[in-house]
Design an enzyme around this catalytic site. Structure first.
Site, mmCIF file in Angstrom:
data_model
loop_
_atom_site.group_PDB
_atom_site.id
_atom_site.type_symbol
_atom_site.label_atom_id
_atom_site.label_comp_id
_atom_site.label_asym_id
_atom_site.label_seq_id
_atom_site.Cartn_x
_atom_site.Cartn_y
_atom_site.Cartn_z
ATOM 1 N N LYS A 91 103.070 18.518 56.826
ATOM 2 C CA LYS A 91 104.513 18.419 56.548
ATOM 3 C C LYS A 91 104.752 17.118 55.783
ATOM 4 O O LYS A 91 104.450 16.031 56.292
ATOM 5 C CB LYS A 91 105.318 18.395 57.853
ATOM 6 N N GLU A 148 105.256 27.052 60.521
ATOM 7 C CA GLU A 148 106.250 27.023 61.606
ATOM 8 C C GLU A 148 107.101 28.284 61.665
ATOM 9 O O GLU A 148 108.325 28.228 61.677
ATOM 10 C CB GLU A 148 107.149 25.779 61.467
ATOM 11 N N GLU A 190 104.972 11.158 71.197
ATOM 12 C CA GLU A 190 104.335 12.335 70.590
ATOM 13 C C GLU A 190 103.037 12.703 71.314
ATOM 14 O O GLU A 190 102.632 13.856 71.312
ATOM 15 C CB GLU A 190 104.081 12.101 69.091
ATOM 16 N N ARG A 200 101.996 19.686 39.890
ATOM 17 C CA ARG A 200 102.081 20.836 40.815
ATOM 18 C C ARG A 200 101.083 20.753 41.962
ATOM 19 O O ARG A 200 100.734 21.761 42.568
ATOM 20 C CB ARG A 200 101.904 22.158 40.065
ATOM 21 N N HIS A 210 112.908 17.089 70.054
ATOM 22 C CA HIS A 210 113.382 16.591 68.758
ATOM 23 C C HIS A 210 114.848 16.939 68.470
ATOM 24 O O HIS A 210 115.470 16.279 67.640
ATOM 25 C CB HIS A 210 112.494 17.115 67.624
ATOM 26 N N HIS A 238 111.763 6.498 66.079
ATOM 27 C CA HIS A 238 111.610 7.949 66.197
ATOM 28 C C HIS A 238 111.087 8.345 67.583
ATOM 29 O O HIS A 238 111.682 9.173 68.286
ATOM 30 C CB HIS A 238 110.672 8.451 65.093
ATOM 31 N N ARG A 293 104.427 26.731 66.120
ATOM 32 C CA ARG A 293 104.503 25.325 65.703
ATOM 33 C C ARG A 293 105.838 24.682 66.091
ATOM 34 O O ARG A 293 105.916 23.450 66.244
ATOM 35 C CB ARG A 293 104.245 25.190 64.190
ATOM 36 N N HIS A 341 116.653 13.847 67.305
ATOM 37 C CA HIS A 341 117.186 13.670 65.944
ATOM 38 C C HIS A 341 118.669 13.332 65.986
ATOM 39 O O HIS A 341 119.154 12.524 65.177
ATOM 40 C CB HIS A 341 116.950 14.936 65.114
ATOM 41 N N LYS A 371 97.174 19.432 67.979
ATOM 42 C CA LYS A 371 97.963 19.671 66.766
ATOM 43 C C LYS A 371 97.170 20.536 65.781
ATOM 44 O O LYS A 371 97.715 21.464 65.173
ATOM 45 C CB LYS A 371 98.378 18.350 66.105
ATOM 46 N N ASN A 373 108.313 20.573 68.079
ATOM 47 C CA ASN A 373 109.624 19.918 67.944
ATOM 48 C C ASN A 373 110.252 19.649 69.318
ATOM 49 O O ASN A 373 111.430 19.302 69.403
ATOM 50 C CB ASN A 373 110.564 20.785 67.091
HETATM 51 P P1 NAD Z 1 106.575 3.759 59.969
HETATM 52 O O1 NAD Z 1 105.765 4.434 58.971
HETATM 53 O O2 NAD Z 1 107.887 3.199 59.545
HETATM 54 O O3 NAD Z 1 105.705 2.592 60.623
HETATM 55 C C1 NAD Z 1 106.289 1.785 61.624
HETATM 56 C C2 NAD Z 1 106.164 0.285 61.281
HETATM 57 O O4 NAD Z 1 104.840 -0.149 61.549
HETATM 58 C C3 NAD Z 1 106.422 -0.037 59.819
HETATM 59 O O5 NAD Z 1 107.089 -1.277 59.735
HETATM 60 C C4 NAD Z 1 105.006 -0.152 59.241
HETATM 61 O O6 NAD Z 1 104.943 -0.937 58.083
HETATM 62 C C5 NAD Z 1 104.294 -0.803 60.393
HETATM 63 N N1 NAD Z 1 102.859 -0.585 60.465
HETATM 64 C C6 NAD Z 1 102.166 0.547 60.186
HETATM 65 N N2 NAD Z 1 100.889 0.409 60.542
HETATM 66 C C7 NAD Z 1 100.749 -0.840 61.037
HETATM 67 C C8 NAD Z 1 99.656 -1.557 61.593
HETATM 68 N N3 NAD Z 1 98.469 -0.996 61.803
HETATM 69 N N4 NAD Z 1 99.869 -2.838 61.981
HETATM 70 C C9 NAD Z 1 101.108 -3.406 61.859
HETATM 71 N N5 NAD Z 1 102.188 -2.766 61.384
HETATM 72 C C10 NAD Z 1 101.997 -1.482 60.973
HETATM 73 O O7 NAD Z 1 106.905 4.702 61.226
HETATM 74 P P2 NAD Z 1 106.045 5.814 61.991
HETATM 75 O O8 NAD Z 1 106.560 5.803 63.374
HETATM 76 O O9 NAD Z 1 104.596 5.670 61.755
HETATM 77 O O10 NAD Z 1 106.507 7.165 61.258
HETATM 78 C C11 NAD Z 1 107.840 7.603 61.289
HETATM 79 C C12 NAD Z 1 108.030 8.601 60.177
HETATM 80 O O11 NAD Z 1 107.161 9.704 60.390
HETATM 81 C C13 NAD Z 1 109.430 9.166 60.080
HETATM 82 O O12 NAD Z 1 109.833 9.170 58.738
HETATM 83 C C14 NAD Z 1 109.287 10.587 60.605
HETATM 84 O O13 NAD Z 1 110.212 11.464 60.024
HETATM 85 C C15 NAD Z 1 107.883 10.900 60.178
HETATM 86 N N6 NAD Z 1 107.232 11.978 60.932
HETATM 87 C C16 NAD Z 1 106.631 12.971 60.238
HETATM 88 C C17 NAD Z 1 105.968 13.981 60.902
HETATM 89 C C18 NAD Z 1 105.258 15.040 60.123
HETATM 90 O O14 NAD Z 1 104.789 16.017 60.727
HETATM 91 N N7 NAD Z 1 105.101 14.894 58.831
HETATM 92 C C19 NAD Z 1 105.907 13.973 62.303
HETATM 93 C C20 NAD Z 1 106.530 12.947 62.990
HETATM 94 C C21 NAD Z 1 107.192 11.937 62.303
HETATM 95 N N1 GLY Z 2 105.854 17.019 63.904
HETATM 96 C C1 GLY Z 2 106.080 18.404 64.046
HETATM 97 C C2 GLY Z 2 105.179 19.249 63.205
HETATM 98 O O1 GLY Z 2 104.295 18.766 62.539
HETATM 99 O O2 GLY Z 2 105.353 20.428 63.186
#
Ligand code: NAD
Ligand code: GLY
Length: 271
Positions: free
Chosen positions: A142, A236, A184, A120, A247, A264, A240, A251, A226, A244
């Site tokens: 998130k 949100e 972003e 939990r 987005h 993304h 917040r 999306h 942020k 988006n």
């Molecule tokens: P990712 O995590 O897939 O990383 C991108 C690529 O870079 C991957 O192949 C990874 O292995 C590689 N990588 C990571 N760090 C590295 C480094 N220092 N050197 C070399 N390679 C490296 O993609 P991302 O763009 O970081 O994240 C996308 C994800 O984040 C999506 O799932 C999206 O939905 C999510 N997201 C979440 C939020 C949130 O608020 N929680 C906000 C925006 C996006």
């Molecule tokens: N990436 C949008 C949020 O964190 O609200």
């Protein structure tokens, strides 16, 4: 080591974000964030050989295990969460265990979700290694996994205990990933801070050249925006939603391309 810190203010769930070159070598800080208990480090095949040893070095003396998952958005799944829970079980993780998510947004979202569910909810620490994760996904709590029906459908708001954003790790990020993360960054400037927008235009060359000082400044200013928005509207219910920006169309583009056409950030930039 040149590090700046700021705070996400959420009462007794407030936490620090440490930003700068060499943050991963802050063994004392990382150790303090995880406390003295079982620690599961969750990362992927790409990031593990680059940075896992640096984090592990901060954890010597603790009961730890490193779980290395496959790389890719398709692994932000219930199956991967189950692998994390199995690893926590094998570690003998109790309620006072801690999970460290080392990687991009995929590992951060997945690790945070797994931590939110284990007994939990246990502590977790974000160690983002992509630009997108440093300025957005690692901050704000998130967490989620995807289903075949859609992205981020199963998740939780679950804040980390601390964020360690070592901007030097961006030196190994592929160029396309690095550029995509700027969507972003520009987002904060566009929705909230015209002066930051001008600063980004002025420093575009340095930022694309991965100048260490400029990159750390862009990450710091983005995180400050942020953190402030999340502190005012964690769940949100209003403000917040500004985060988006871009987005809705973004999306849709990601979905049309089955998550293979656009990264993304690229989709969000178009949005
Ligand atoms: P990712 O995590 O897939 O990383 C991108 C690529 O870079 C991957 O192949 C990874 O292995 C590689 N990588 C990571 N760090 C590295 C480094 N220092 N050197 C070399 N390679 C490296 O993609 P991302 O763009 O970081 O994240 C996308 C994800 O984040 C999506 O799932 C999206 O939905 C999510 N997201 C979440 C939020 C949130 O608020 N929680 C906000 C925006 C996006
Ligand atoms: N990436 C949008 C949020 O964190 O609200």
């Amino acid at each position: 080591m040149s590090v700046r810190s700021l705070q996400v203010v959420l009462g007794d769930r407030s936490y620090p974000i440490h930003i700068g070159a060499g943050v991963l070598d802050d063994h004392t800080g990382i150790r303090a964030a995880v406390g003295g208990r079982q620690v599961l480090l969750v990362t992927n095949r790409t990031v593990a050989p680059l940075y896992a040893a640096r984090v592990e070095a901060a954890l010597s003396g603790l009961r730890t295990h490193t779980l290395v998952l496959e790389d890719g958005e398709q692994y932000k799944s219930v199956d991967s969460a189950q692998r994390v829970w199995q690893a926590l079980a094998e570690l003998g993780a109790q309620r006072n265990a801690c999970l460290i998510a080392l990687g991009g947004g995929v590992i951060g979202d997945l690790g945070g979700f797994a931590a939110a569910c284990w007994m939990r909810g246990i502590d977790f620490v974000q160690v983002p290694t992509t630009l997108l994760a440093m300025v957005d996904s690692a901050v704000g709590g998130k967490t989620a996994v995807n289903l075949a029906h859609g992205k981020n459908l199963v998740g939780a708001f679950w804040q980390p205990r601390a964020v360690f954003a070592d901007t030097d790790t961006l030196s190994t990020l592929p160029d396309r990933q690095y550029r995509s993360g700027f969507a972003e960054v520009v987002k904060y400037a566009a929705i909230i801070d015209p002066e930051f927008f001008s600063w980004l235009e002025l420093h575009a060359h340095a930022l694309l050249g991965r100048d260490r000082t400029a990159v750390a400044e862009a990450v710091y200013r983005s995180c400050a925006h942020k953190a402030a928005i999340v502190a005012r509207d964690e769940r949100e219910s209003g403000e917040r939603a500004l985060l988006n920006f871009g987005h809705t169309y973004g999306h849709a583009l990601e979905t049309i391309g089955a998550y293979r056409t656009h990264l993304h950030g690229e989709a969000i930039a178009i949005g």
